[in-house]
Design a protein around this motif. Structure first.
Motif, PDB file in Angstrom:
ATOM      1  N   PRO A 146       0.904  -1.105   0.178  1.00  9.18           N
ATOM      2  CA  PRO A 146       0.125   0.059  -0.087  1.00  9.18           C
ATOM      3  C   PRO A 146       0.789   1.197  -0.032  1.00  9.18           C
ATOM      4  O   PRO A 146       1.990   1.228   0.560  1.00  9.18           O
ATOM      5  N   GLU A 147       0.253   2.491  -0.463  1.00 10.84           N
ATOM      6  CA  GLU A 147       0.888   3.445  -0.468  1.00 10.84           C
ATOM      7  C   GLU A 147       2.388   3.384  -1.319  1.00 10.84           C
ATOM      8  O   GLU A 147       3.398   4.072  -0.780  1.00 10.84           O
ATOM      9  N   ASP A 148       2.259   2.838  -2.346  1.00 10.08           N
ATOM     10  CA  ASP A 148       3.453   2.578  -3.208  1.00 10.08           C
ATOM     11  C   ASP A 148       3.976   3.938  -3.490  1.00 10.08           C
ATOM     12  O   ASP A 148       3.717   4.868  -4.017  1.00 10.08           O
ATOM     13  N   ALA A 149       5.392   4.202  -3.012  1.00  4.66           N
ATOM     14  CA  ALA A 149       6.094   5.568  -3.028  1.00  4.66           C
ATOM     15  C   ALA A 149       7.473   5.317  -3.362  1.00  4.66           C
ATOM     16  O   ALA A 149       8.151   4.204  -3.257  1.00  4.66           O
ATOM     17  N   SER A 150       7.879   6.438  -3.935  1.00  6.17           N
ATOM     18  CA  SER A 150       9.325   6.760  -4.177  1.00  6.17           C
ATOM     19  C   SER A 150       9.718   7.767  -2.883  1.00  6.17           C
ATOM     20  O   SER A 150       9.044   7.722  -2.098  1.00  6.17           O
ATOM     21  N   THR A 151      10.940   7.840  -2.961  1.00  7.07           N
ATOM     22  CA  THR A 151      11.415   8.629  -1.877  1.00  7.07           C
ATOM     23  C   THR A 151      12.333   9.961  -2.433  1.00  7.07           C
ATOM     24  O   THR A 151      13.156   9.961  -3.421  1.00  7.07           O
ATOM     25  N   ALA A 152      11.981  11.199  -1.983  1.00  9.72           N
ATOM     26  CA  ALA A 152      12.518  12.267  -2.172  1.00  9.72           C
ATOM     27  C   ALA A 152      13.402  12.759  -0.746  1.00  9.72           C
ATOM     28  O   ALA A 152      12.801  12.766   0.357  1.00  9.72           O
ATOM     29  N   VAL A 153      14.651  12.939  -0.885  1.00 13.62           N
ATOM     30  CA  VAL A 153      15.409  13.491   0.307  1.00 13.62           C
ATOM     31  C   VAL A 153      15.695  14.714   0.120  1.00 13.62           C
ATOM     32  O   VAL A 153      16.251  15.192  -0.650  1.00 13.62           O
ATOM     33  N   VAL A 154      15.408  15.512   1.205  1.00 13.07           N
ATOM     34  CA  VAL A 154      15.301  16.904   1.340  1.00 13.07           C
ATOM     35  C   VAL A 154      16.725  17.331   2.071  1.00 13.07           C
ATOM     36  O   VAL A 154      16.866  16.875   3.209  1.00 13.07           O
ATOM     37  N   LEU A 155      17.644  17.874   1.438  1.00 14.61           N
ATOM     38  CA  LEU A 155      18.972  18.445   2.311  1.00 14.61           C
ATOM     39  C   LEU A 155      18.922  19.917   2.526  1.00 14.61           C
ATOM     40  O   LEU A 155      18.732  20.864   1.817  1.00 14.61           O
ATOM     41  N   PHE A 156      18.874  20.310   3.889  1.00 16.18           N
ATOM     42  CA  PHE A 156      18.582  21.487   4.187  1.00 16.18           C
ATOM     43  C   PHE A 156      20.369  21.946   4.702  1.00 16.18           C
ATOM     44  O   PHE A 156      21.198  21.214   5.483  1.00 16.18           O
ATOM     45  N   THR A 157      20.933  23.203   4.337  1.00 21.14           N
ATOM     46  CA  THR A 157      22.240  23.486   4.586  1.00 21.14           C
ATOM     47  C   THR A 157      22.177  24.791   4.859  1.00 21.14           C
ATOM     48  O   THR A 157      21.536  25.620   4.425  1.00 21.14           O
ATOM     49  N   ALA A 158      23.296  25.050   5.776  1.00 17.88           N
ATOM     50  CA  ALA A 158      23.443  26.422   6.142  1.00 17.88           C
ATOM     51  C   ALA A 158      24.410  27.268   5.098  1.00 17.88           C
ATOM     52  O   ALA A 158      25.419  26.663   4.826  1.00 17.88           O
ATOM     53  N   ASP A 159      23.984  28.294   4.630  1.00 19.91           N
ATOM     54  CA  ASP A 159      24.581  29.252   3.603  1.00 19.91           C
ATOM     55  C   ASP A 159      25.998  29.484   4.441  1.00 19.91           C
ATOM     56  O   ASP A 159      26.837  29.667   3.607  1.00 19.91           O
ATOM     57  N   GLN A 160      26.167  29.746   5.511  1.00 18.78           N
ATOM     58  CA  GLN A 160      27.278  29.992   6.252  1.00 18.78           C
ATOM     59  C   GLN A 160      27.399  29.260   7.542  1.00 18.78           C
ATOM     60  O   GLN A 160      26.528  29.342   8.433  1.00 18.78           O
ATOM     61  N   GLY A 161      28.709  28.630   8.007  1.00 21.87           N
ATOM     62  CA  GLY A 161      28.730  28.017   9.052  1.00 21.87           C
ATOM     63  C   GLY A 161      27.669  26.986   9.435  1.00 21.87           C
ATOM     64  O   GLY A 161      27.462  25.964   8.521  1.00 21.87           O
ATOM     65  N   LYS A 162      27.169  26.857  10.431  1.00 18.38           N
ATOM     66  CA  LYS A 162      26.343  25.875  11.179  1.00 18.38           C
ATOM     67  C   LYS A 162      24.755  26.415  10.840  1.00 18.38           C
ATOM     68  O   LYS A 162      24.795  27.621  11.208  1.00 18.38           O
ATOM     69  N   LEU A 163      23.957  25.498  11.080  1.00 11.77           N
ATOM     70  CA  LEU A 163      22.512  25.945  11.325  1.00 11.77           C
ATOM     71  C   LEU A 163      22.282  26.489  12.671  1.00 11.77           C
ATOM     72  O   LEU A 163      22.804  26.200  13.745  1.00 11.77           O
ATOM     73  N   ASP A 164      21.276  27.525  12.899  1.00 15.32           N
ATOM     74  CA  ASP A 164      20.950  28.066  14.176  1.00 15.32           C
ATOM     75  C   ASP A 164      20.529  26.930  14.937  1.00 15.32           C
ATOM     76  O   ASP A 164      19.847  26.092  14.499  1.00 15.32           O
ATOM     77  N   PRO A 165      20.508  27.019  16.414  1.00 15.45           N
ATOM     78  CA  PRO A 165      20.060  25.894  17.159  1.00 15.45           C
ATOM     79  C   PRO A 165      18.583  25.842  17.078  1.00 15.45           C
ATOM     80  O   PRO A 165      17.996  24.862  17.273  1.00 15.45           O
ATOM     81  N   GLY A 166      17.791  26.699  16.663  1.00 12.75           N
ATOM     82  CA  GLY A 166      16.382  26.722  16.520  1.00 12.75           C
ATOM     83  C   GLY A 166      15.887  26.257  14.942  1.00 12.75           C
ATOM     84  O   GLY A 166      14.601  26.237  14.667  1.00 12.75           O
ATOM     85  N   ALA A 167      16.836  26.102  14.242  1.00 16.76           N
ATOM     86  CA  ALA A 167      16.429  25.974  12.837  1.00 16.76           C
ATOM     87  C   ALA A 167      15.825  24.672  12.607  1.00 16.76           C
ATOM     88  O   ALA A 167      14.781  24.465  11.758  1.00 16.76           O
ATOM     89  N   VAL A 168      16.257  23.512  13.230  1.00 16.43           N
ATOM     90  CA  VAL A 168      15.415  22.160  12.968  1.00 16.43           C
ATOM     91  C   VAL A 168      14.155  22.260  13.298  1.00 16.43           C
ATOM     92  O   VAL A 168      13.389  21.761  12.584  1.00 16.43           O
ATOM     93  N   GLY A 169      13.550  22.838  14.425  1.00 14.25           N
ATOM     94  CA  GLY A 169      12.109  23.150  14.605  1.00 14.25           C
ATOM     95  C   GLY A 169      11.460  24.084  13.661  1.00 14.25           C
ATOM     96  O   GLY A 169      10.596  23.670  13.053  1.00 14.25           O
ATOM     97  N   ALA A 170      12.209  24.891  12.832  1.00 16.81           N
ATOM     98  CA  ALA A 170      11.514  25.590  11.820  1.00 16.81           C
ATOM     99  C   ALA A 170      11.450  24.951  10.668  1.00 16.81           C
ATOM    100  O   ALA A 170      10.402  24.979   9.712  1.00 16.81           O
ATOM    101  N   LEU A 171      12.587  24.111  10.387  1.00 16.97           N
ATOM    102  CA  LEU A 171      12.703  23.285   9.194  1.00 16.97           C
ATOM    103  C   LEU A 171      11.291  22.258   9.233  1.00 16.97           C
ATOM    104  O   LEU A 171      10.808  21.851   8.174  1.00 16.97           O
TER     105      LEU A 171
END
Length: 709
Positions: free
Chosen positions: A70-95
């Motif tokens: 059921p729900e035959d599906a393929s997979t898309a993987v979304v990659l989030f990267t910080a434009d500079q340095g590391k992601l902000d601490p609260g970025a994961v929740g926003a993403l």
């Protein structure tokens, strides 16, 4: 020769070239073909992931089992990267909120939560997407990318990779590509015909006839494939068009060359065309039937889309040959000699075979030292062929595109922060003990993590993330090791992109073992039937095989030293062999049928050289045109088609400029009447001498067997 069949053929030729009937044979087929293309159109189909998977392979069975879940599906993987340095601490929740909003907006099923990388510079989200056709998948991935770009916070870049995204980017290659390929092919053919004929009018006639034949071939091929339920993909019609234009124009060049020569002996253009058609039909029919039989061998392939390509191209060649033998001669005689303007052939002008052209001079040179030319050419071809031993096969996902798309760029960036196999996990499908299978998968070398992703109706899907990057040797070793670990478990199959690549390589090797020898046997048999000889067909097939190996070796140098390709696609050797051997036989047939004809009056040695003089120009023009047409495949930013185009382009040029103009004539001169063994083609003539019919005395036919002596 007399009898019902020749009489019937003569009546058909008379109708095609008749003063009162030619217009109907020229106009009616063109109108019917145009109506078929405009009203009926090409058949449509929804592509399936199984189209390019080998029959009964492990990964194919896995894909079939996935379709039942059921729900035959393929997979898309979304990659989030910080434009500079590391992601902000609260970025994961926003993403996570952005991903949830996009899923809701596009009505996509839920997936695992957003996962940050250990280095803090990136995060990823796995988004299941419905398993749909290529066009629908490309549209959905495009919407996903646009929605994520708008939803992510400032300072973060979202890229989509994974199997669904790779397929979407692959589909984008063919978005409008067949139209671009058709227009580019037609333009190349038009320019080369214009340069060949140096007439502002003549080139329009064969181009129109072959162009209409191409559109009809596309309609016929797709409807036949749909009727017999054989798969075809986005590249099928593109390759079909290239082959129809290439082969059709080659046949047209041969017919027009013979027609122009006949006009130098015959005032009545209708009679001249009837003679030209009679002389040309044998070569064109023999050539096209041989090519069609070769193409039909692809029906034995394990790959569904390869079987579709073979049948489609066979229909295309038959359509092209039919239009050249029926529509083109009728269309040419409807117009007067003026279509050749400014070089209008007139009665009394020197015929091509008697003219001192470049090919006449080449024949004179070959006649003096034929053994030197045979040995020298063999050394050249042999040195080029040595590079075949260095060829690596198998392109990874990142190597399939001439221009790197987002899915590949994102996959490479993902490997810097996550396990390289995260973007394209391995799927294990089982009907057995799921817990035992899961345990074995987790314990296998190279597997980073594994979990049950779906289960229903006794089928369980296990998704395994491996350490190795997609397409690498390590990923191949991991898949092979995983299969070995699961070999004793019933009804358990390893699937996914990596496993499919392994199976594709095995299937390609099997196809080469089965199909290549069969093509050689068919071509050899066709030449034996045509020439009613044994030695000549054997030698001609050897020259074609040598050309193939040399072109493959020279192409490998071009790929590695100029174009920077790391490997050869596993499907290229088979398709290149098919097209080069089948099309190379075209030029063999054009030359030796004329040599056989000339030998009856001038002896076998002189006949071969006269045939070179008569056909050298048209074969060279045809070869250059065919090479350029296949090179057009490079307009598509896909490595496999670029490689196929380069190999065939180089092979056709080698065949045209070296093998057909030097090697075969040299063999004919060196062996003389023995070339045709066990048949005798010289009639009352001996090689190099002509028997005077009136006195019975022997008189020289030409010094050293050369023409015009």
């Amino acid at each position: 020769m007399s009898g019902p069949a020749p009489d019937l053929l003569a009546r058909i030729r008379a109708l095609i070239t008749g003063r009162r009937t030619a217009w109907a044979f020229a106009l009616v087929p063109l109108l019917l073909a145009g109506a078929a293309a405009g009203v009926v159109g090409e058949a449509g189909r929804t592509s399936s992931p199984l189209d390019s998977l080998p029959r009964d392979a492990d990964s194919t069975i896995a894909a079939e089992l996935q379709d039942r879940l059921p729900e035959d599906a393929s997979t898309a993987v979304v990659l989030f990267t910080a434009d500079q340095g590391k992601l902000d601490p609260g970025a994961v929740g926003a993403l996570q909120g952005a991903v949830d909003d996009v899923r809701t907006q596009l009505e996509l099923p839920p997936g695992p939560p957003v996962t940050p990388s250990e280095d803090g510079t990136a995060a990823l989200a796995v988004v299941p997407v419905p398993q749909v056709g290529a066009a629908e998948n490309a549209e959905l991935v495009g919407e996903l990318r646009d929605s994520l770009d708008a939803a992510v916070p400032d300072g973060v870049t979202a890229q989509v990779t994974g199997p669904a995204a790779v397929q979407a980017d692959l589909a984008a290659v063919f978005d409008g590509a067949n139209t671009s390929l058709l227009l580019t092919t037609a333009l190349v053919v038009a320019v080369l015909l214009l340069l060949t004929y140096r007439s502002p009018v003549l080139w329009l006639i064969p181009l129109t006839v072959v162009g209409v034949a191409d559109r009809l071939a596309a309609v016929l091929a797709t409807h036949v494939l749909a009727a017999v339920n054989i798969a075809w993909d986005e590249s099928t019609i593109g390759i079909l068009s290239v082959l129809v234009f290439g082969a059709g124009t080659d046949y047209a060049l041969l017919l027009i060359s013979r027609y122009r020569d006949e006009l130098r002996h015959e005032e009545n253009r209708f009679t001249a065309m009837a003679h030209a058609l009679r002389r040309t039909a044998e070569a064109v029919l023999s050539s096209s039937v041989t090519v069609v039989l070769g193409l039909l061998t692809l029906l034995l392939s394990l790959i569904p889309s390869t079987r579709g390509l073979g049948l489609a191209c066979a229909i295309g060649v038959l359509t092209a040959a039919s239009f050249v033998l029926v529509v083109l001669p009728a269309a040419l005689v409807v117009f007067g000699r003026w279509i050749f303007w400014p070089k209008v052939p007139r009665v009394g002008q020197q015929s091509l075979v008697e003219s001192r052209t470049l090919w006449h001079r080449v024949g004179d040179a070959v006649a003096v030292r034929p053994a030197v030319y045979v040995v020298g050419s063999a050394i050249v071809l042999g040195v080029l062929a040595l590079n075949v031993l260095r060829i690596d096969t198998g392109l990874g996902p990142a190597d399939q595109f001439l221009e790197k798309p987002e899915a590949i760029a994102a996959s490479e960036r993902l490997a810097e922060s996550f396990p390289a196999g995260t973007s394209d996990p391995v799927q294990v499908l089982t009907r057995g003990n799921a817990e035992q299978v899961l345990s074995e998968v987790r314990d296998s070398d190279g597997v980073r993590s594994a979990q049950v992703s779906r289960s229903a109706d006794g089928i369980t899907e296990i998704t395994a993330v491996i350490d190795a990057a997609p397409g690498s040797e390590e990923s191949t070793a991991t898949v092979i090791g995983l299969r070995a670990a699961l070999a004793d478990l019933d009804q358990t199959y390893v699937g996914g992109t990596q496993a499919q690549a392994v199976d594709a390589t095995d299937a390609a090797a099997r196809d080469r073992m089965v199909i290549l020898p069969l093509i050689v046997v068919l071509v050899l048999g066709a030449l034996i039937l045509l020439l009613r000889s044994l030695l000549a067909p054997f030698l001609l097939v050897l020259t074609v095989l040598a050309t193939y190996l040399a072109s493959l070796g020279l192409s490998w140098l071009v790929f590695t030293q100029v174009l920077g390709f790391p490997a050869l696609d596993v499907g290229v050797p088979l398709l290149a062999f098919l097209f080069l051997v089948a099309l190379g036989v075209d030029y063999n047939i054009f030359l030796v049928t004329r040599a056989k004809e000339e030998a009856a009056a001038h002896g076998s040695k002189a006949g071969m050289l006269r045939a070179l003089t008569a056909t050298g120009g048209v074969i060279t023009s045809a070869g250059i045109l065919l090479a350029a047409v296949f090179a057009v495949l490079g307009v598509l930013p896909l490595v496999v088609l670029a490689q196929l185009g380069v190999v065939i382009c180089i092979g056709v040029l080698l065949d045209t400029l070296l093998v057909r103009t030097v090697v075969v004539p040299a063999l004919g001169v060196l062996l003389g009447e023995t070339f045709w063994w066990p048949r005798r083609v010289s009639g009352d003539h001996r090689d190099g001498v002509r028997r005077d019919a009136g006195a019975g005395a022997l008189t020289p036919a030409g010094r050293d067997g050369r023409i015009g002596g």
